[in-house]
Scaffold this motif. Structure first.
Motif, short mmCIF file in Angstrom:
data_model
loop_
_atom_site.label_atom_id
_atom_site.label_comp_id
_atom_site.label_asym_id
_atom_site.label_seq_id
_atom_site.Cartn_x
_atom_site.Cartn_y
_atom_site.Cartn_z
N PRO A 222 -9.54 10.81 -3.44
CA PRO A 222 -9.57 10.18 -4.76
C PRO A 222 -10.69 10.77 -5.62
CG PRO A 222 -10.22 8.61 -3.04
CD PRO A 222 -9.79 9.85 -2.35
N LYS A 223 -10.41 10.87 -6.92
CA LYS A 223 -11.46 11.33 -7.86
C LYS A 223 -12.30 10.14 -8.23
CE LYS A 223 -9.04 15.05 -10.31
NZ LYS A 223 -7.68 14.57 -10.00
N GLU B 241 2.40 1.80 -3.39
CA GLU B 241 1.37 2.26 -4.32
C GLU B 241 1.06 3.74 -4.09
OE1 GLU B 241 -0.06 -0.35 -6.32
OE2 GLU B 241 -0.85 1.30 -7.54
N PRO C 260 -4.35 1.29 -0.32
CA PRO C 260 -3.53 2.44 -0.77
C PRO C 260 -4.21 3.76 -0.42
CG PRO C 260 -3.68 0.77 -2.49
CD PRO C 260 -4.60 0.32 -1.39
N ASP C 261 -5.53 3.80 -0.50
CA ASP C 261 -6.23 5.06 -0.21
C ASP C 261 -6.17 5.44 1.26
OD1 ASP C 261 -7.55 5.84 -2.84
OD2 ASP C 261 -8.09 3.73 -2.65
N TYR D 165 0.84 -1.21 0.00
CA TYR D 165 0.00 0.00 0.00
C TYR D 165 0.87 1.25 0.00
CZ TYR D 165 -3.66 -3.34 1.44
OH TYR D 165 -4.53 -4.40 1.52
#
Ligand code: TPP
Lengths: 576, 189
Positions: free
Chosen positions: A325-326, A246, A312-313, A243
């Motif tokens: 995030p978009k 990334e 990762p987010d 993560y």
């Protein structure tokens, strides 16, 4: 050669390559496939034990006798096996012994989110944590050699996302170690206080050697310093490494493949090279607390959650608060919880229990799904075996209108001693054993009541009735849960009687049973659209003006027909 | 090259097998590949998803939100649940099939009226009657290979490459039906 392997398959492959000869386990998501994969290797004696304590103790026995051995389990399984585990660190091993334990951050299929690394620290064993399938193979293989070299069991820590993710793995060949001599050495293996005292100090010496090892060049393969941009650094291990890579491909990262003991000097050197240092770990601040105690300045749970699974987010947004995030999010989407299969034999029991209106001390297995609407018939679930002990305690506390339910696999895992307690301490509790002939929840593994081994061979089939009578229960009755009326009446009678009783509801799980050659349909002229049938919670039933049954899904159990007040649900016999 | 695919559906629809074929293909091509999914409880008729990531080097097996290029959905409601993984330029392929979850059957929740339309406002969406094509191929359970066939038309590999991957995943007796389903999907759009 390259293969596409899950973390669990890679662990099994690594153990096989290391010359593993004996493995024991009890199923539990996400660790189950380790033993299932091992069972496919002819060189490995792979067994399902009745529970994790038995699995680990059996593996200790094999190690004592000179064969490389492994026990695998899910995180809560180590609670059951904690007793041998803690003292095993004292005795150490003869042939290499690896304990693979899979945590479940995010509770995909578990009753808690405990962090197994705490056990590694508490027991002072060597612990490794792979960050992908390739490392799962390599670390498992190495673990057996390290176990022998340092005379210590090695804990291999996995998480759901490692166990169940697949990656490309370069596989190798098997080494075939000679069976080691059995060593009769009471001072090492007989943990009387006098000997155990000495083995405790000996453990501390072995642990000191491990501390030296992790700082030495020999441990380089496990401890990877990747120095790039020095403004931000990360210390991490396992899946979190992926993560971090990334989310922050440019940052400097120190990846820990060994998570106990920690290489404090290496980490100190890394820390001195970066401006800000984050420690990224799911669940407990196990690394963080140790680093802070060493005076290493790290940012950890100040920004990262102490619960749930990372991604990762999660990593990116915790470090960079402005990151969003978009992405498109839809809200208010109906949930799709797992449900009891059409034809599940547990359903009839819940329909009967709901009608009785009793308190149900539940347990863990597919039948725990009976807690969800519309069945809503279970009122507690703590750990395997707990329901049978709890109903006794509740009865003693004056709560008489209650039963315990427990699956066949769970009963053999840890319900027998609880039942013994009911008899011995004289409560009049009623225990329902839901015998579907398999360990369904984790993917239909056999158990001692099935007469089949993990390798698919025939063996002695234990009789649940005999076990129940053997611990002293005199009232034992067997019913077919498809017959809701009889199930209801039998449980009602046993509740009223003032002595311990066991009701075995017996029908094979639909995953192992043949289809019945009949289905059910709704007589539209009779149906009054009251919705009573929908309350059995079966995917085959729906309401479109009146009730209707999807004949492709219907298994033919007829439980819905039992609850229809106007007998509108009728049997259809299928030719073929 | 970087191919991130979200495959989703309902337990029993063959989500995991579809991602297995994609993984086998990537390995054949010498690429790095990871796939991630959750089994266990989810398979009792629950929601199931799989992430497949193919690139020269893959780190996280989980796709970061807002970045996946493709989605294969075997059930209409499930597209909404995993839409947040998709990039704005994603191509979305949806099987025209609705399976009511227990929450809808029991009246607790309402199935959204038009999930495909909701998705079309944000992404390039193609809807396919994969169940019909699977029946045409000879097995209703081959919906997953029909959908994989649909996806395959926008990926660089030949039909033979895909067949080779399928041969690694399926037992021989199921190959013909599944290849047929795949071909029907590959040529449908
Ligand atoms: C200590 C521990 N080990 C393993 C598990 C995983 N697990 C939960 S229930 C269960 C057994 C379920 O089998 P059974 O009791 O026969 O019920 P069924 O699912 O067949 O209805 C297992 C293996 C667990 N939760 N805790």
């Amino acid at each position: 050669m390259k293969r596409f392997l899950s973390g669990n398959e890679a662990v099994a492959r690594g153990a096989w390559e290391a010359g593993l000869k004996y493995a024991s386990s009890y199923p539990g998501t996400p660790s189950t496939e380790i033993l299932q994969s091992l069972a496919r290797f002819p060189e490995v004696q792979a067994e399902w034990a009745p529970n994790e304590k038995v699995a680990l103790e059996s593996a200790i026995g094999a190690s004592f006798a000179g064969l490389r051995a492994m026990a695998s389990m899910k995180h809560v399984g180590l609670n059951v096996a904690a007793d041998p585990f803690m003292t095993l660190a004292y005795t150490g091993v003869n042939a290499g012994l690896v304990v693979a334990v899979a945590d479940d951050p995010g509770l995909y299929s578990s009753q808690n989110e405990q962090d197994t690394r705490r056990y590694a620290v508490a027991a002072r064993v060597l612990a490794l944590e792979p960050s992908d399938s390739q490392e799962a193979l390599a670390f498992t293989k190495d673990a057996f050699f390290l176990s022998e070299r340092f005379d210590i069991p090695v804990l291999l820590r996995l998480v759901t996302r490692i166990s169940h993710s697949k990656g490309v793995v370069e596989i190798g060949d098997r080494v075939e170690p000679m069976q080691k001599e059995e060593v009769r050495d009471p001072a090492k293996w007989v943990m009387l206080p006098a000997y155990a005292k000495i083995r405790h100090t000996n453990l501390l010496e072995r642990f000191k050697k491990l501390k030296d090892f992790v700082e030495s060049k020999e441990a380089d393969a496990f401890l990877v310093e990747d120095l790039q941009d020095t403004k931000v650094g990360f210390i991490t291990s396992g899946i979190c490494y992926q993560y971090v890579k990334e989310a922050f491909p440019e940052a400097s990262v120190f990846k820990l493949g060994i998570i106990n003991p920690l290489p404090f000097e290496r980490i100190r050197r890394f820390a001195s090279k970066v401006d800000v240092l984050y420690v990224v770990e799911e669940l407990d601040p196990v690394l963080e607390e140790q680093l802070k105690a060493q005076g290493i300045d790290v940012i950890g749970k100040e920004v990262f959650p102490e619960y749930g699974e990372f991604s990762p987010d999660v990593v990116r947004s915790c470090v960079d608060k402005s990151y969003k995030p978009k992405a498109v999010y839809f809200t208010d989407i109906p949930t799709r919880p797992p449900t009891l299969c059409p034809g599940c034999p547990h359903r009839g029991v819940f329909v009967a229990l709901r009608k009785l209106g009793v308190t149900v001390f539940g347990d863990i297995g597919c039948y725990t799904l009976g807690a969800l609407p519309p069945l809503s018939s279970i009122h507690s679930c703590v750990c395997m075996g707990a329901g049978v002990s709890m109903v006794h305690g509740a009865n003693k506390a004056g709560h008489k209108k209650s039963v315990a339910i427990i699956g066949d696999s769970t009963f053999l895992h840890s319900g027998v001693t609880s039942l013994m307690n009911i008899v011995y301490n004289r409560s009049s509790s009623t225990v329902i054993i839901m015998d579907n002939g398999t360990t369904a929840m984790t993917g239909k593994q056999p158990h001692p009541g099935t007469g089949v081994t993990a390798k698919g061979e025939k063996t002695v089939k234990l009789s649940i009735e005999e076990v129940v009578r053997g611990v002293g229960v005199e009232r034992v009755r067997v019913v077919d849960p498809y017959n809701v009326k009889e199930t209801y009446e039998v449980i009602k009678e046993e509740l009223e009687i003032d002595e311990p009783s066991v009701v075995i509801t017996r029908r094979p799980c639909t995953l192992i049973a043949e289809r019945l050659g009949k289905t059910y349909t709704v007589d539209k002229d009779k149906c009054i659209a009251c919705g009573a049938c929908l309350k059995v919670g079966c995917m085959a039933l729906s309401m479109n003006g009146n009730a209707s049954i999807d004949e492709l899904l219907c298994f033919g159990c007829g439980v819905c027909a039992h609850v229809c007040p106007v007998d509108a649900i009728v049997e259809v016999v299928n030719e073929n | 090259m970087k191919i991130d695919v979200v495959i989703c559906g309902v337990g029993g629809q063959g989500v995991l097998l579809a991602s297995e074929v994609l993984g086998a293909l990537a390995i054949e091509k010498g690429l790095d590949v990871k796939k991630s999914e959750i089994h266990g409880m989810a398979q009792r008729g629950g929601s199931v998803f799989s992430h497949v990531r193919i690139a020269e080097k893959v780190f996280s097996p989980v796709i970061p939100q807002g970045t996946a290029g493709y989605m294969l959905a075997f059930e209409e409601l499930e597209v909404l649940r995993y839409a947040h993984f998709l990039s704005q330029k994603a191509k979305v392929f949806i099987n025209k099939q609705r399976i009511n979850p227990m929450t809808v059957l029991s009246g607790e929740a309402v199935y959204p009226e038009d999930p495909v339309g909701m998705m079309s406002r944000h992404f390039e969406v193609k809807s396919v009657d994969a169940l019909r094509l699977a029946k045409e191929a000879g097995n209703v359970r081959a919906v997953n290979m029909v959908m994989l066939g649909v996806l395959s038309a926008c990926l660089p590999w030949s039909e033979d490459d895909w067949f080779k991957a399928m041969e690694m995943v399926f037992p021989a007796r199921l190959l013909d039906v599944n290849k047929k389903a795949f071909t029907l999907g590959r040529t449908v759009l």
